[in-house]
Design a protein around this motif. Structure first.
Motif, short mmCIF file in Angstrom:
data_model
loop_
_atom_site.label_atom_id
_atom_site.label_comp_id
_atom_site.label_asym_id
_atom_site.label_seq_id
_atom_site.Cartn_x
_atom_site.Cartn_y
_atom_site.Cartn_z
N THR A 261 -27.41 -5.08 7.60
CA THR A 261 -28.47 -5.09 6.60
C THR A 261 -28.83 -6.53 6.24
O THR A 261 -27.94 -7.36 6.03
CB THR A 261 -27.99 -4.37 5.32
N VAL A 262 -30.12 -6.80 6.16
CA VAL A 262 -30.58 -8.08 5.63
C VAL A 262 -30.34 -8.06 4.12
O VAL A 262 -30.87 -7.22 3.41
CB VAL A 262 -32.08 -8.31 5.93
N VAL A 330 -35.70 -7.76 2.68
CA VAL A 330 -34.37 -7.59 2.10
C VAL A 330 -34.07 -6.09 2.03
O VAL A 330 -34.88 -5.32 1.53
CB VAL A 330 -34.30 -8.23 0.69
N GLY A 331 -32.93 -5.70 2.55
CA GLY A 331 -32.55 -4.30 2.60
C GLY A 331 -32.86 -3.63 3.93
O GLY A 331 -32.41 -2.51 4.18
#
Lengths: 369, 369
Positions: A261-262, A330-331
Motif C-alpha cells: 500500500t502507498v 495514498v492508500g
C-alpha cells in the motif's frame, strides 16, 4: 476475494504463470532425458512441490532437515538434503533415512565420511550419500581435478553403512552472469565438469549412478545435459527480478509479487512510502553486479519507480524524474517484483494464489530448521 | 540442555545481557524523566516486552497491526502502531481501538486525516492519532518548518472522532553516524526539532501532550530529553554488530547471536562453510557506510574471520590470512553476532534463552502481518 481485499504486505502467486513455469521445466527435463528433482526451498509448500512432481518423477531437493521432515509428513518419499551433512545432524538424518523410501545426504569432507560411517556402524543403518562436487562456483564441494577427490569417492563407495549414490553439483556462479550467452557457458561447465568426473570415477571402477546438477539459470540455458542424469532447479517456479535481469527468464514469466500500500507522498523529497520493507522484500540486492542503482525490487508496470531504500516495515520509492503522485494515490496498491523470490517468499507465513485478479487459494509454507 | 545440544542454525539470547540492556534503558528514561515505550518489533515476543514494561510504564510500540493484535492477546493494554495508517487498515485499527484501553495510530498525510475522520464519523468511534514528524531522517513525517504542518496538526486537534495525542518522530539517520559524537548531534536534532515543533503547536493553541522520539542510537547518546515526554528505542534489547560498529553500544552488550555449525573446510580457497546463510542471518549489510569489507556478521571471539558471502542456507567464512582450520573442526560450533538483530530475529520461529552456556528458556515470537 479480490487482490484489493487483502491486507498488505501480501505475497501473491500468479497461478497461470506458476503452472506454465512448472510445465516448461518438466518439458525441458523430458526433452533432454534427465530426471527433474526440483529444489523446493524456493516455496516450501506441499502444494507447489506436488505440482512439480509426479508418480514417475517423485524426487525433490530440500535445503534443511526441517523441510525434509515437513515433506515426509506431506507424503513425499524421495528427498535429497542438499547441504553437506555434519555429525550433529546425523541423528535426524538417520530418522529420515529410516522413515523414507529414499532419503539422500551429501558430503565433501573426509572427516564427515568418517562420522557418517561410524554412526551407520554404531546404529546399524545405511545412509544414501552423494559426493558434493565443485564445478566452479567455489562455495562447496570437492575439486574434481584432485586425486584426493577420486579417493574420497572410492572410500564412499567402499564404506560399510553407506550407499554411494553419485555426484552432485550446483553452478551457483550462473548468478554472476550478465546475459544468456554467459549462462550457457556456465551451464556447459557445470555439465562437463560433473560428467567428466563421473567418467573418471567409472574409469576407477567406482559406479556413479546419479550425476546431478542444479541452478535455475543453468537449467534454463543448458544446450543439453549429456552425461548428466538429474537436474535440481528451484527458483524457476517463481523467477524474480534477478533472473529476469540476467536473462535467465523473461520478465513475463515472473510469478511472484509482493502487494503493498502507498502510505504517504513526500513531494519535497520526490518519495513515496510503502508498507513493504525489509521483512516483506528481504534485503537481497539482486543482480547488483550488472551495475546501476541498487533497488530492492521492481514495481509492476512502473519502470520509472525505484524502491531505493528499505527498513524493517518501511519502503521508500523514488524516481529520477518527478514522481506523478496523482497516479499513485495514498492508500492505493502496488505490486512489487522481488529481487530474489526465494528469500522474499521465506518471509511470509501465507501465500495468496491469484488468477484473473481473484484470490483462488491460500498456501501455507513451512518455516525454520 | 546445553548450547551444544541445539540444532543449528539457532537464535540465542544471552539472558544476563538482555536483562542488563533492559534495566539500562529503564534507568536512562527514569533519569531523564521521560516515559519509555519500547519498540517491540526487534523481538516480537510477549516475554521480552513483559520485561521491558511495568504497571507504571505499560506502553509499547509495534510495527505492524499483527503485532498489535498479538500483544493485545498477550495482555498489553497501551500500544502505538508506528507506521502511517492507511484507509485499508482502518477497520483493523478500529477493532484494536475498541478492544484496547489505549491504541494509537499515526499519520502525516491530509488525505489520510480525511479518511480517518470519515471512518470515525461513519462508525461512531474515536481514534487516538499522532502526527508523524520528520526530524531529519526523511523517511516519513511532516516537515515541521512548514506552515502546512501546523495546519495539519490543527485539523487533527479539531477533527471529530480523533483524539490528537501529540507528535512522534524517529531519528533513523542516527544509523548513518560513524561514532558517538555524531550520534549525539542527531539525538540533539531529534530532541530539538520535535520539542520546538511542540512549542510551536502550543503557541498556535494546539495542545500536544506527548512528544515522542525514537531510535536506539539516539536513545543511547542523547545528553538529555528536554521538551520530550517519551522515547521509543527497540533494538537496545539485543543490540548487534551495527550498533557496536557505530559506537551506539559496547560489543560486550550484544545479547543475540546465531549458533552455526562448521560444515566444511576448503583450504584451497581459504574458506569454511557454515550452515547459517541468508535465512539465518538476513542480507542486511550492517554499517557499510563505515567502509571496509562487506560482511554478514561477526564470529564471536574470532575477529579475523569474515562472513564474506551468504546464500539461502550457506554461509562462507574467509580471512585475510590463512585460516587456522584446526581451531574450527568440521562439525564444531560458532556463534555469530548479526549485523542487524531485528531482521535476524525475525527469521527464527523460536529463540533459545541462554545463561552460563545452558538453555534456560525458549520463547516463540509472532510473525506476519
Amino acid at each position: 476475494m479480490k487482490i484489493e481485499d487483502l491486507k498488505t504486505p501480501a505475497f501473491l502467486i500468479d497461478r497461470p504463470r506458476l503452472k506454465a513455469n512448472i510445465e516448461m521445466m518438466k518439458a525441458r527435463a523430458q526433452k533432454h532425458a534427465v530426471s527433474l528433482r526440483p529444489h523446493v526451498k524456493t516455496h516450501k509448500t506441499a502444494q507447489i512441490a506436488g505440482m512439480q512432481t509426479s508418480s514417475e518423477a517423485p524426487g525433490i531437493t530440500v535445503s534443511t532437515l526441517a523441510e525434509a521432515r515437513f515433506y515426509q509428513k506431506s507424503g513425499f518419499k524421495d528427498i535429497t538434503y542438499a547441504f553437506p551433512i555434519t555429525a550433529n545432524k546425523l541423528q535426524e538424518a538417520a530418522e529420515l533415512t529410516a522413515g523414507l523410501p529414499d532419503f539422500n545426504i551429501l558430503l565433501d569432507q573426509p572427516q564427515t565420511l568418517s562420522a557418517v560411517a561410524a554412526y551407520a556402524r554404531e546404529h546399524g543403518i545405511r545412509f544414501n550419500v552423494f559426493l558434493k562436487v565443485d564445478c566452479g562456483y567455489h562455495r562447496a564441494g570437492i575439486d574434481p581435478s584432485k586425486p584426493a577427490s577420486v579417493e574420497l569417492a572410492r572410500q564412499l563407495a567402499a564404506a560399510d553403512g553407506i550407499e554411494f549414490k553419485g555426484i552432485l553439483t550446483h553452478a551457483g556462479h550462473s548468478y554472476h552472469c550478465s546475459n544468456p550467452a554467459e549462462i550457457v557457458k556456465v551451464a556447459e561447465q557445470e555439465r562437463d565438469v560433473t560428467a567428466q568426473f563421473a567418467v573418471r570415477l567409472q574409469e576407477n571402477a567406482i559406479a556413479c549412478d546419479t550425476v546431478s546438477v542444479g541452478s535455475t539459470p543453468s537449467a534454463m540455458h543448458a544446450p543439453d545435459w549429456r552425461g548428466v542424469t538429474e537436474i535440481r532447479p528451484g527458483n524457476y517456479v517463481f523467477f524474480d527480478k534477478f533472473q529476469a535481469d540476467i536473462g535467465s527468464c523473461r520478465p513475463q514469466q515472473v510469478a511472484a509479487t509482493v502487494l503493498t500500500t502507498v502510505a504517504a507522498h513526500y513531494p519535497a523529497h520526490n518519495q513515496m512510502l510503502i508498507d513493504a520493507g525489509a521483512l516483506a522484500l528481504s534485503k537481497d540486492l539482486g543482480a547488483d553486479h550488472l551495475g546501476g542503482d541498487i533497488v530492492f525490487g521492481a514495481v509492476v508496470n512502473q519502470p520509472d519507480l525505484k524502491i531505493s531504500s528499505i527498513s524493517q516495515e518501511h519502503g521508500l520509492i523514488t524516481a529520477d524524474d518527478p514522481i506523478a503522485f496523482d497516479k499513485f494515490p495514498v492508500g492505493s496498491l502496488l505490486q512489487i517484483i522481488p529481487n530474489h523470490s526465494c528469500l522474499t517468499a521465506a518471509l511470509f507465513p501465507l501465500y495468496h494464489v491469484v488468477e484473473d485478479g481473484r484470490i483462488v487459494d491460500e498456501w501455507t509454507p513451512m518455516r525454520g530448521w
